[in-house]
Design a protein around this motif. Structure first.
Motif, PDB file in Angstrom:
ATOM      1  N   SER A   1      21.704   8.394 -17.625  1.00  0.00           N
ATOM      2  CA  SER A   1      20.325   7.986 -17.858  1.00  0.00           C
ATOM      3  C   SER A   1      20.090   6.566 -17.343  1.00  0.00           C
ATOM      4  O   SER A   1      20.890   5.664 -17.603  1.00  0.00           O
ATOM      5  CB  SER A   1      20.039   8.044 -19.363  1.00  0.00           C
ATOM      6  N   VAL A   2      19.022   6.387 -16.599  1.00  0.00           N
ATOM      7  CA  VAL A   2      18.610   5.048 -16.157  1.00  0.00           C
ATOM      8  C   VAL A   2      17.180   4.874 -16.642  1.00  0.00           C
ATOM      9  O   VAL A   2      16.231   5.372 -16.048  1.00  0.00           O
ATOM     10  CB  VAL A   2      18.700   4.889 -14.623  1.00  0.00           C
ATOM     11  N   ARG A   3      17.060   4.207 -17.791  1.00  0.00           N
ATOM     12  CA  ARG A   3      15.745   4.016 -18.408  1.00  0.00           C
ATOM     13  C   ARG A   3      15.563   2.562 -18.808  1.00  0.00           C
ATOM     14  O   ARG A   3      16.420   1.981 -19.460  1.00  0.00           O
ATOM     15  CB  ARG A   3      15.607   4.896 -19.644  1.00  0.00           C
ATOM     16  N   SER A   4      14.460   2.007 -18.390  1.00  0.00           N
ATOM     17  CA  SER A   4      14.068   0.650 -18.772  1.00  0.00           C
ATOM     18  C   SER A   4      15.162  -0.376 -18.514  1.00  0.00           C
ATOM     19  O   SER A   4      15.445  -1.222 -19.351  1.00  0.00           O
ATOM     20  CB  SER A   4      13.627   0.625 -20.242  1.00  0.00           C
ATOM     21  N   GLU A   5      15.765  -0.303 -17.340  1.00  0.00           N
ATOM     22  CA  GLU A   5      16.780  -1.274 -16.932  1.00  0.00           C
ATOM     23  C   GLU A   5      16.077  -2.447 -16.255  1.00  0.00           C
ATOM     24  O   GLU A   5      15.235  -2.247 -15.375  1.00  0.00           O
ATOM     25  CB  GLU A   5      17.754  -0.646 -15.932  1.00  0.00           C
ATOM     26  N   GLU A   6      16.435  -3.669 -16.651  1.00  0.00           N
ATOM     27  CA  GLU A   6      15.837  -4.834 -16.001  1.00  0.00           C
ATOM     28  C   GLU A   6      16.349  -4.955 -14.579  1.00  0.00           C
ATOM     29  O   GLU A   6      17.529  -4.770 -14.310  1.00  0.00           O
ATOM     30  CB  GLU A   6      16.144  -6.113 -16.774  1.00  0.00           C
ATOM     31  N   SER A   7      15.447  -5.254 -13.673  1.00  0.00           N
ATOM     32  CA  SER A   7      15.772  -5.421 -12.271  1.00  0.00           C
ATOM     33  C   SER A   7      14.729  -6.347 -11.649  1.00  0.00           C
ATOM     34  O   SER A   7      13.942  -6.964 -12.367  1.00  0.00           O
ATOM     35  CB  SER A   7      15.793  -4.053 -11.570  1.00  0.00           C
ATOM     36  N   VAL A   8      14.730  -6.424 -10.336  1.00  0.00           N
ATOM     37  CA  VAL A   8      13.788  -7.275  -9.612  1.00  0.00           C
ATOM     38  C   VAL A   8      13.269  -6.490  -8.414  1.00  0.00           C
ATOM     39  O   VAL A   8      14.009  -5.752  -7.770  1.00  0.00           O
ATOM     40  CB  VAL A   8      14.472  -8.577  -9.113  1.00  0.00           C
ATOM     41  N   ARG A   9      11.997  -6.634  -8.120  1.00  0.00           N
ATOM     42  CA  ARG A   9      11.398  -6.060  -6.922  1.00  0.00           C
ATOM     43  C   ARG A   9      10.649  -7.173  -6.212  1.00  0.00           C
ATOM     44  O   ARG A   9      10.340  -8.209  -6.803  1.00  0.00           O
ATOM     45  CB  ARG A   9      10.434  -4.913  -7.258  1.00  0.00           C
ATOM     46  N   CYS A  10      10.361  -6.984  -4.929  1.00  0.00           N
ATOM     47  CA  CYS A  10       9.637  -8.016  -4.193  1.00  0.00           C
ATOM     48  C   CYS A  10       8.419  -7.426  -3.500  1.00  0.00           C
ATOM     49  O   CYS A  10       8.378  -6.244  -3.179  1.00  0.00           O
ATOM     50  CB  CYS A  10      10.539  -8.723  -3.186  1.00  0.00           C
ATOM     51  N   ASP A  11       7.432  -8.292  -3.291  1.00  0.00           N
ATOM     52  CA  ASP A  11       6.232  -7.851  -2.582  1.00  0.00           C
ATOM     53  C   ASP A  11       6.437  -8.045  -1.085  1.00  0.00           C
ATOM     54  O   ASP A  11       7.499  -8.488  -0.637  1.00  0.00           O
ATOM     55  CB  ASP A  11       4.984  -8.570  -3.096  1.00  0.00           C
ATOM     56  N   ARG A  12       5.443  -7.712  -0.311  1.00  0.00           N
ATOM     57  CA  ARG A  12       5.582  -7.767   1.149  1.00  0.00           C
ATOM     58  C   ARG A  12       5.791  -9.179   1.673  1.00  0.00           C
ATOM     59  O   ARG A  12       6.210  -9.374   2.797  1.00  0.00           O
ATOM     60  CB  ARG A  12       4.383  -7.127   1.834  1.00  0.00           C
ATOM     61  N   HIS A  13       5.513 -10.187   0.833  1.00  0.00           N
ATOM     62  CA  HIS A  13       5.707 -11.576   1.234  1.00  0.00           C
ATOM     63  C   HIS A  13       7.045 -12.134   0.749  1.00  0.00           C
ATOM     64  O   HIS A  13       7.328 -13.313   0.947  1.00  0.00           O
ATOM     65  CB  HIS A  13       4.563 -12.439   0.706  1.00  0.00           C
ATOM     66  N   GLY A  14       7.836 -11.293   0.086  1.00  0.00           N
ATOM     67  CA  GLY A  14       9.148 -11.707  -0.386  1.00  0.00           C
ATOM     68  C   GLY A  14       9.171 -12.319  -1.773  1.00  0.00           C
ATOM     69  O   GLY A  14      10.220 -12.751  -2.232  1.00  0.00           O
TER      70      GLY A  14
ATOM     71  N   SER B   1       0.854  -1.189   0.000  1.00  0.00           N
ATOM     72  CA  SER B   1       0.000   0.000   0.000  1.00  0.00           C
ATOM     73  C   SER B   1       0.888   1.236   0.000  1.00  0.00           C
ATOM     74  O   SER B   1       2.065   1.180   0.380  1.00  0.00           O
ATOM     75  CB  SER B   1      -0.904   0.014   1.235  1.00  0.00           C
ATOM     76  N   ARG B   2       0.335   2.338  -0.394  1.00  0.00           N
ATOM     77  CA  ARG B   2       1.060   3.606  -0.392  1.00  0.00           C
ATOM     78  C   ARG B   2       1.589   3.915   1.008  1.00  0.00           C
ATOM     79  O   ARG B   2       2.740   4.321   1.179  1.00  0.00           O
ATOM     80  CB  ARG B   2       0.135   4.714  -0.880  1.00  0.00           C
ATOM     81  N   GLU B   3       0.749   3.710   2.006  1.00  0.00           N
ATOM     82  CA  GLU B   3       1.124   4.010   3.385  1.00  0.00           C
ATOM     83  C   GLU B   3       2.333   3.201   3.840  1.00  0.00           C
ATOM     84  O   GLU B   3       3.122   3.652   4.662  1.00  0.00           O
ATOM     85  CB  GLU B   3      -0.055   3.776   4.337  1.00  0.00           C
ATOM     86  N   GLU B   4       2.465   1.986   3.324  1.00  0.00           N
ATOM     87  CA  GLU B   4       3.588   1.142   3.718  1.00  0.00           C
ATOM     88  C   GLU B   4       4.911   1.602   3.118  1.00  0.00           C
ATOM     89  O   GLU B   4       5.968   1.339   3.689  1.00  0.00           O
ATOM     90  CB  GLU B   4       3.343  -0.306   3.283  1.00  0.00           C
ATOM     91  N   LEU B   5       4.863   2.275   1.979  1.00  0.00           N
ATOM     92  CA  LEU B   5       6.096   2.599   1.267  1.00  0.00           C
ATOM     93  C   LEU B   5       6.524   4.054   1.321  1.00  0.00           C
ATOM     94  O   LEU B   5       7.719   4.336   1.240  1.00  0.00           O
ATOM     95  CB  LEU B   5       5.978   2.172  -0.203  1.00  0.00           C
ATOM     96  N   VAL B   6       5.595   4.978   1.430  1.00  0.00           N
ATOM     97  CA  VAL B   6       5.971   6.388   1.434  1.00  0.00           C
ATOM     98  C   VAL B   6       6.912   6.648   2.603  1.00  0.00           C
ATOM     99  O   VAL B   6       6.631   6.288   3.744  1.00  0.00           O
ATOM    100  CB  VAL B   6       4.728   7.300   1.498  1.00  0.00           C
ATOM    101  N   GLY B   7       8.059   7.232   2.295  1.00  0.00           N
ATOM    102  CA  GLY B   7       9.047   7.552   3.311  1.00  0.00           C
ATOM    103  C   GLY B   7      10.033   6.432   3.615  1.00  0.00           C
ATOM    104  O   GLY B   7      10.967   6.624   4.378  1.00  0.00           O
ATOM    105  N   GLN B   8       9.838   5.264   2.999  1.00  0.00           N
ATOM    106  CA  GLN B   8      10.740   4.129   3.218  1.00  0.00           C
ATOM    107  C   GLN B   8      11.885   4.164   2.216  1.00  0.00           C
ATOM    108  O   GLN B   8      11.769   4.717   1.133  1.00  0.00           O
ATOM    109  CB  GLN B   8       9.985   2.811   3.068  1.00  0.00           C
ATOM    110  N   ARG B   9      12.970   3.539   2.563  1.00  0.00           N
ATOM    111  CA  ARG B   9      14.094   3.387   1.636  1.00  0.00           C
ATOM    112  C   ARG B   9      13.729   2.336   0.588  1.00  0.00           C
ATOM    113  O   ARG B   9      12.968   1.410   0.863  1.00  0.00           O
ATOM    114  CB  ARG B   9      15.349   2.995   2.385  1.00  0.00           C
TER     115      ARG B   9
END
Length: 82
Positions: free
Chosen positions: A36-49, A3-11
């Motif tokens: 420039s950093v545009r359309s670079e492949e990376s990985v993100r995780c959800d709150r469950h990892g 949620s927005r509340e969980e992430l705003v202000g977090q690193r």
């Protein structure tokens, strides 16, 4: 997801899996150097990892004195393309 509340202000590391942190740190360093950093492949995780492949675009924003105030980024889920 998060949620927005969980992430705003977090690193950003909150959503970056441990194994992808060096790559993400390099993307942020490039951005701070003005590259420039545009359309670079990376990985993100959800709150469950759970990891999700993403395309990342990053840009700096200026502070009141004209210096780099921080970095803003957008991550687009590309799991369906993979």
């Amino acid at each position: 997801g998060w949620s927005r509340e969980e992430l705003v202000g977090q690193r950003v590391e909150v959503v970056v899996p441990d194994g992808d942190r060096p790559h993400d740190a390099e993307l942020r360093a490039r951005c701070r150097r003005g590259e420039s950093v545009r359309s670079e492949e990376s990985v993100r995780c959800d709150r469950h990892g759970r990891s999700t492949p993403v395309l990342v675009t990053m840009s700096t924003f200026s502070d009141e004195s004209g210096g780099v105030g921080g970095i803003v980024g957008v991550a687009e889920d590309i799991s369906r393309q993979k």
